[in-house]
Design a protein around this motif. Structure first.
Motif, PDB file in Angstrom:
ATOM      1  N   ILE A   1      37.923  50.884  33.291  1.00  0.00           N
ATOM      2  CA  ILE A   1      38.948  50.127  32.940  1.00  0.00           C
ATOM      3  C   ILE A   1      38.228  48.714  32.986  1.00  0.00           C
ATOM      4  CG2 ILE A   1      40.717  51.450  34.242  1.00  0.00           C
ATOM      5  CD1 ILE A   1      40.068  49.915  36.775  1.00  0.00           C
ATOM      6  N   ALA A   2      39.329  47.623  32.662  1.00  0.00           N
ATOM      7  CA  ALA A   2      38.907  46.301  32.502  1.00  0.00           C
ATOM      8  C   ALA A   2      39.512  45.345  33.426  1.00  0.00           C
ATOM      9  CB  ALA A   2      39.299  45.937  30.935  1.00  0.00           C
ATOM     10  N   SER A   3      40.788  45.759  34.056  1.00  0.00           N
ATOM     11  CA  SER A   3      41.488  44.647  34.607  1.00  0.00           C
ATOM     12  C   SER A   3      41.765  45.287  36.225  1.00  0.00           C
ATOM     13  CB  SER A   3      42.930  44.428  34.250  1.00  0.00           C
ATOM     14  OG  SER A   3      43.676  45.821  34.054  1.00  0.00           O
ATOM     15  N   ASP A   4      42.202  44.452  36.997  1.00  0.00           N
ATOM     16  CA  ASP A   4      42.518  44.856  38.372  1.00  0.00           C
ATOM     17  C   ASP A   4      43.875  44.465  38.636  1.00  0.00           C
ATOM     18  OD1 ASP A   4      42.923  45.102  41.242  1.00  0.00           O
ATOM     19  OD2 ASP A   4      41.267  43.930  41.805  1.00  0.00           O
ATOM     20  N   PRO A   5      45.060  45.116  38.681  1.00  0.00           N
ATOM     21  CA  PRO A   5      46.115  44.857  38.926  1.00  0.00           C
ATOM     22  C   PRO A   5      46.715  44.315  39.976  1.00  0.00           C
ATOM     23  CG  PRO A   5      46.119  47.290  38.558  1.00  0.00           C
ATOM     24  CD  PRO A   5      44.673  46.758  38.292  1.00  0.00           C
ATOM     25  N   THR A   6      45.794  44.692  41.025  1.00  0.00           N
ATOM     26  CA  THR A   6      46.022  44.252  42.449  1.00  0.00           C
ATOM     27  C   THR A   6      46.045  42.668  42.741  1.00  0.00           C
ATOM     28  OG1 THR A   6      43.875  44.708  43.337  1.00  0.00           O
ATOM     29  CG2 THR A   6      45.447  46.570  43.299  1.00  0.00           C
ATOM     30  N   ILE A   7      45.275  42.134  41.838  1.00  0.00           N
ATOM     31  CA  ILE A   7      45.128  40.680  41.892  1.00  0.00           C
ATOM     32  C   ILE A   7      46.541  40.108  42.219  1.00  0.00           C
ATOM     33  CG2 ILE A   7      44.265  38.292  40.853  1.00  0.00           C
ATOM     34  CD1 ILE A   7      42.450  40.069  39.552  1.00  0.00           C
TER      35      ILE A   7
END
Length: 261
Positions: free
Chosen positions: A130-136
């Protein structure tokens, strides 16, 4: 498509950079969780807590409300590909779901689950899955203030025993591992402690809110030394056992009890 560079020379277009996975990506979120638990070197004594937390987050990462209370036991999140974590609308939806869950759960549990989710997401990013961190953007919840009072000696003994059994139950660790914990090996904010396993390997045990609420009173400002200590000096032949404040095996088949001080 070629272009003319300086001096009329032909210039070829540069190829676009792409992320190359370090290992074959897991098709499903559930498989990615298992790959993380084994590939990241999570200790067996900690894997159960990690799996429970990541299962809970699986519901929210699938844009659904995670179950709480008795409904949480045995509940499995919807099946979805781990690549769905990169969905462009997920961060906003996830923030709302996390906020709603935080209102129904204690701050320690919410913060521990968020910490575990971020560790797993970071590991999946390093694999190139994956590329992103949705918890940011999701913030840790402030812990409730400590309003505990000083305890009498008999209360400390009772608290010591209660904390021991609560930690054994919540961490699923062995008694000898818990009894060897030192205050300096504890990470209360993350609800975990560092232990030395057989062979000298460093492992971690994790506990839940019950232990987290008892530890500050048991530690009482101490920064070093055995967690389950006693003020009574043990005989030389028994010093290793009694230094932790617990009498082991005083009755066969009965649970260990802490000394009274």
């Amino acid at each position: 498509m070629t272009e003319l560079g300086s001096g009329g020379a032909l210039r070829l277009p540069r190829p676009r950079a792409r992320v190359v996975p370090l290992s074959a990506p897991s098709a499903s979120y559930a498989a990615a969780v298992e790959r993380y638990l084994t590939g990241a070197g999570i200790a067996k004594s900690s894997a159960r807590i990690y799996r429970i937390s990541l299962t809970t987050w699986g519901w929210m990462l699938a844009d659904e409300v995670a179950p709480t209370g008795p409904a949480r036991r045995g509940a499995k999140p919807p099946a979805f590909p781990v690549a769905a974590i990169d969905g462009p609308t997920l961060p906003e939806a996830l923030a709302e779901l996390a906020a709603s869950r935080a209102e129904a759960m204690d701050a320690d549990t919410v913060n521990r689950e968020l910490s575990i989710a971020r560790k797993a997401i970071g590991w999946w990013q390093r694999q190139g899955w994956i590329a992103s961190d949705p918890t940011i953007g999701i913030e840790r919840r402030p812990a409730p203030p400590d309003r505990t009072r000083a305890l009498a000696e008999n209360q400390i003994a009772a608290l010591r025993e209660k904390t021991l059994w609560k930690m054994l139950y919540e961490s699923a660790a062995r008694a000898d591992e818990v009894l060897c914990l030192n205050v300096e090996d504890l990470y209360p904010q993350d609800k975990r402690g560092k232990i030395t396993a057989k062979g000298g390997a460093t492992e971690w045990i994790h506990w839940q809110s019950g232990t987290a609420q008892l530890l500050p009173r048991l530690i009482a400002g101490r920064t070093r030394g055995p967690l389950f200590l006693t003020d009574r000096k043990a005989p030389p032949g028994h010093r290793d056992r009694r230094r932790h404040g617990v009498r082991l095996g005083h009755h066969p088949g009965q649970p260990p009890t802490t000394s009274s001080g």
